[in-house]
Design a protein around this motif. Structure first.
Motif, PDB file in Angstrom:
ATOM      1  N   ARG A   1       0.784  -1.061   0.074  1.00  0.00           N
ATOM      2  CA  ARG A   1      -0.030  -0.083   0.273  1.00  0.00           C
ATOM      3  C   ARG A   1       0.968   1.368   0.422  1.00  0.00           C
ATOM      4  O   ARG A   1       0.733   2.309  -1.100  1.00  0.00           O
ATOM      5  CB  ARG A   1      -0.544  -0.188   1.565  1.00  0.00           C
ATOM      6  CG  ARG A   1      -2.184   0.745   1.803  1.00  0.00           C
ATOM      7  CD  ARG A   1      -2.418   1.465   2.832  1.00  0.00           C
ATOM      8  NE  ARG A   1      -3.839   2.452   2.438  1.00  0.00           N
ATOM      9  CZ  ARG A   1      -4.518   2.502   3.669  1.00  0.00           C
ATOM     10  NH1 ARG A   1      -4.586   2.317   4.614  1.00  0.00           N
ATOM     11  NH2 ARG A   1      -4.828   3.723   3.721  1.00  0.00           N
ATOM     12  N   MET A   2       2.096   1.699   0.654  1.00  0.00           N
ATOM     13  CA  MET A   2       2.333   2.641   0.914  1.00  0.00           C
ATOM     14  C   MET A   2       4.177   2.344   0.208  1.00  0.00           C
ATOM     15  O   MET A   2       3.959   3.354  -0.513  1.00  0.00           O
ATOM     16  CB  MET A   2       3.166   2.314   2.007  1.00  0.00           C
ATOM     17  CG  MET A   2       2.825   2.648   3.166  1.00  0.00           C
ATOM     18  SD  MET A   2       2.207   4.246   3.482  1.00  0.00           S
ATOM     19  CE  MET A   2       0.609   4.095   3.189  1.00  0.00           C
ATOM     20  N   PHE A   3       4.735   1.106  -0.590  1.00  0.00           N
ATOM     21  CA  PHE A   3       5.493   0.873  -1.518  1.00  0.00           C
ATOM     22  C   PHE A   3       4.175   2.033  -2.894  1.00  0.00           C
ATOM     23  O   PHE A   3       5.135   2.671  -3.960  1.00  0.00           O
ATOM     24  CB  PHE A   3       5.528  -0.165  -2.307  1.00  0.00           C
ATOM     25  CG  PHE A   3       7.095   0.094  -3.024  1.00  0.00           C
ATOM     26  CD1 PHE A   3       8.167   0.168  -2.356  1.00  0.00           C
ATOM     27  CD2 PHE A   3       6.169  -0.235  -4.051  1.00  0.00           C
ATOM     28  CE1 PHE A   3       9.178   0.460  -3.885  1.00  0.00           C
ATOM     29  CE2 PHE A   3       7.618  -0.766  -5.022  1.00  0.00           C
ATOM     30  CZ  PHE A   3       8.594  -0.242  -4.690  1.00  0.00           C
ATOM     31  N   ILE A   4       3.600   1.450  -3.435  1.00  0.00           N
ATOM     32  CA  ILE A   4       3.313   1.891  -4.828  1.00  0.00           C
ATOM     33  C   ILE A   4       2.299   2.924  -4.807  1.00  0.00           C
ATOM     34  O   ILE A   4       2.486   3.864  -5.459  1.00  0.00           O
ATOM     35  CB  ILE A   4       1.736   0.710  -4.435  1.00  0.00           C
ATOM     36  CG1 ILE A   4       1.331  -0.879  -4.871  1.00  0.00           C
ATOM     37  CG2 ILE A   4       0.772   1.543  -6.321  1.00  0.00           C
ATOM     38  CD1 ILE A   4       0.818  -1.783  -5.154  1.00  0.00           C
ATOM     39  N   GLY A   5       1.927   3.655  -3.590  1.00  0.00           N
ATOM     40  CA  GLY A   5       1.583   4.800  -3.078  1.00  0.00           C
ATOM     41  C   GLY A   5       2.855   5.500  -4.020  1.00  0.00           C
ATOM     42  O   GLY A   5       2.954   6.576  -4.192  1.00  0.00           O
ATOM     43  N   ALA A   6       3.937   5.429  -3.080  1.00  0.00           N
ATOM     44  CA  ALA A   6       5.079   6.361  -2.963  1.00  0.00           C
ATOM     45  C   ALA A   6       5.730   6.506  -4.723  1.00  0.00           C
ATOM     46  O   ALA A   6       5.864   6.638  -5.221  1.00  0.00           O
ATOM     47  CB  ALA A   6       6.390   5.792  -2.273  1.00  0.00           C
ATOM     48  N   THR A   7       5.634   5.191  -4.993  1.00  0.00           N
ATOM     49  CA  THR A   7       5.947   4.856  -5.941  1.00  0.00           C
ATOM     50  C   THR A   7       5.399   5.659  -7.602  1.00  0.00           C
ATOM     51  O   THR A   7       5.761   6.454  -8.469  1.00  0.00           O
ATOM     52  CB  THR A   7       6.190   3.151  -6.983  1.00  0.00           C
ATOM     53  OG1 THR A   7       6.548   2.943  -6.329  1.00  0.00           O
ATOM     54  CG2 THR A   7       6.609   3.251  -8.349  1.00  0.00           C
ATOM     55  N   ALA A   8       3.711   5.802  -7.631  1.00  0.00           N
ATOM     56  CA  ALA A   8       2.514   5.751  -7.806  1.00  0.00           C
ATOM     57  C   ALA A   8       3.178   7.824  -7.850  1.00  0.00           C
ATOM     58  O   ALA A   8       3.389   8.495  -9.497  1.00  0.00           O
ATOM     59  CB  ALA A   8       1.611   5.798  -7.741  1.00  0.00           C
TER      60      ALA A   8
END
Length: 290
Positions: free
Chosen positions: A38-45
């Motif tokens: 959840r956090m990694f995808i948010g950061a990557t986006a």
């Protein structure tokens, strides 16, 4: 508080409320892994967005504070899902929504801020609504002690993250800050996954789609709005709006899964919404009088 801020906070509350629904669909993925992605995808986006639309880097003086805030946010997610596993859902939900209490304590006792006394009334109304929703099966038995304690710490961690974020948001724009915040939160969760030997890969297409949705809707659309509004209103008020999540999630659960909604949820949810409206009106009138 301007009414457009209130509308944004309602959108954030609706977005954040999709998280438990999506999480329920990801039954075969460990909660730590769900939190990490959840956090990694948010950061990557957000970093990808920054590649197309330039965003200034956060100031050097704010990097240590961003790291600390990210650590607290990552630990918040870890403790919440740990609480869900170790105690009853009702215990974890109620104790996990006490962040406004801790932000208020920090603002009054540590930051020495003057708070409109009527804010306490709106906050108390919202807390009463949360209590009514879960009172029917709330349990503090010794079997659930560790889970209950984890849920309480989870609220404290979120409160600290919000207080630090408010300070940083005075200097930084939302995207520049949250892309780094989510990255450090995901890094924290990555370290936790190594400690607990939780696998982070090996998912099917359905699960990957669920994780992507979790990283985009409740994280970017939901949490980013919360961090955006911190530049304009108290973190205590911002932290109060996610308290509407149990009611919204229950309605979504009824529509999607056919889960029944009991009378305590309807009554408690109505009281929470009333408390949120009260907070908004109180803050708006207070700001007009200044």
């Amino acid at each position: 508080m301007n009414y457009w801020i209130f509308i944004l906070l309602l959108i954030a509350m609706l977005s954040v409320s999709t998280a438990p629904i999506i999480g329920k669909l990801l039954v075969n993925i460990d909660p730590i892994a769900i939190s990490f992605w959840r956090m990694f995808i948010g950061a990557t986006a957000l970093w990808l967005y920054s590649g197309f639309y330039y965003q200034k880097s956060i100031k050097r003086k704010n990097i240590p504070k961003t790291i600390i805030s990210g650590i607290f946010l990552g630990v918040h997610f870890f403790l919440f899902f740990y609480a869900v596993k170790m105690t009853k859902i009702s215990n974890a939900t109620f104790l996990g929504t006490l962040a406004p209490i801790f932000t208020l304590i920090i603002e009054v006792l540590i930051l020495r801020r003057r708070i409109n006394k009527l804010i306490f009334l709106g906050l108390a109304i919202s807390l009463l609504g949360s209590l009514i929703i879960i009172i029917s099966d709330f349990n503090f038995s010794s079997d659930y002690t560790m889970g209950n304690f984890a849920a309480l710490l989870c609220s404290m961690c979120l409160a600290v993250s919000f207080i630090i974020s408010e300070n940083i948001r005075n200097d930084e724009n939302t995207i520049s800050y949250t892309r780094s915040l989510y990255f450090f939160a995901s890094l924290t969760l990555f370290i936790i996954s190594i400690i607990y030997q939780v696998p982070l890969i090996g998912y099917n297409q359905y699960e990957i789609l669920g994780l992507l949705t979790l990283g985009l809707i409740p994280t970017i659309l939901g949490h980013n709005i919360l961090y955006y509004t911190m530049k304009f209103i108290s973190p205590t008020i911002v932290a109060t709006f996610p308290m509407g999540e149990p009611l919204i999630a229950s309605i979504m659960g009824f529509i999607i899964f056919g889960e029944s909604i009991n009378i305590s949820t309807l009554i408690g949810g109505s009281i929470i919404i009333s408390g949120l409206f009260s907070l908004s009106i109180i803050q708006y009138n207070y700001e007009k009088s200044q």
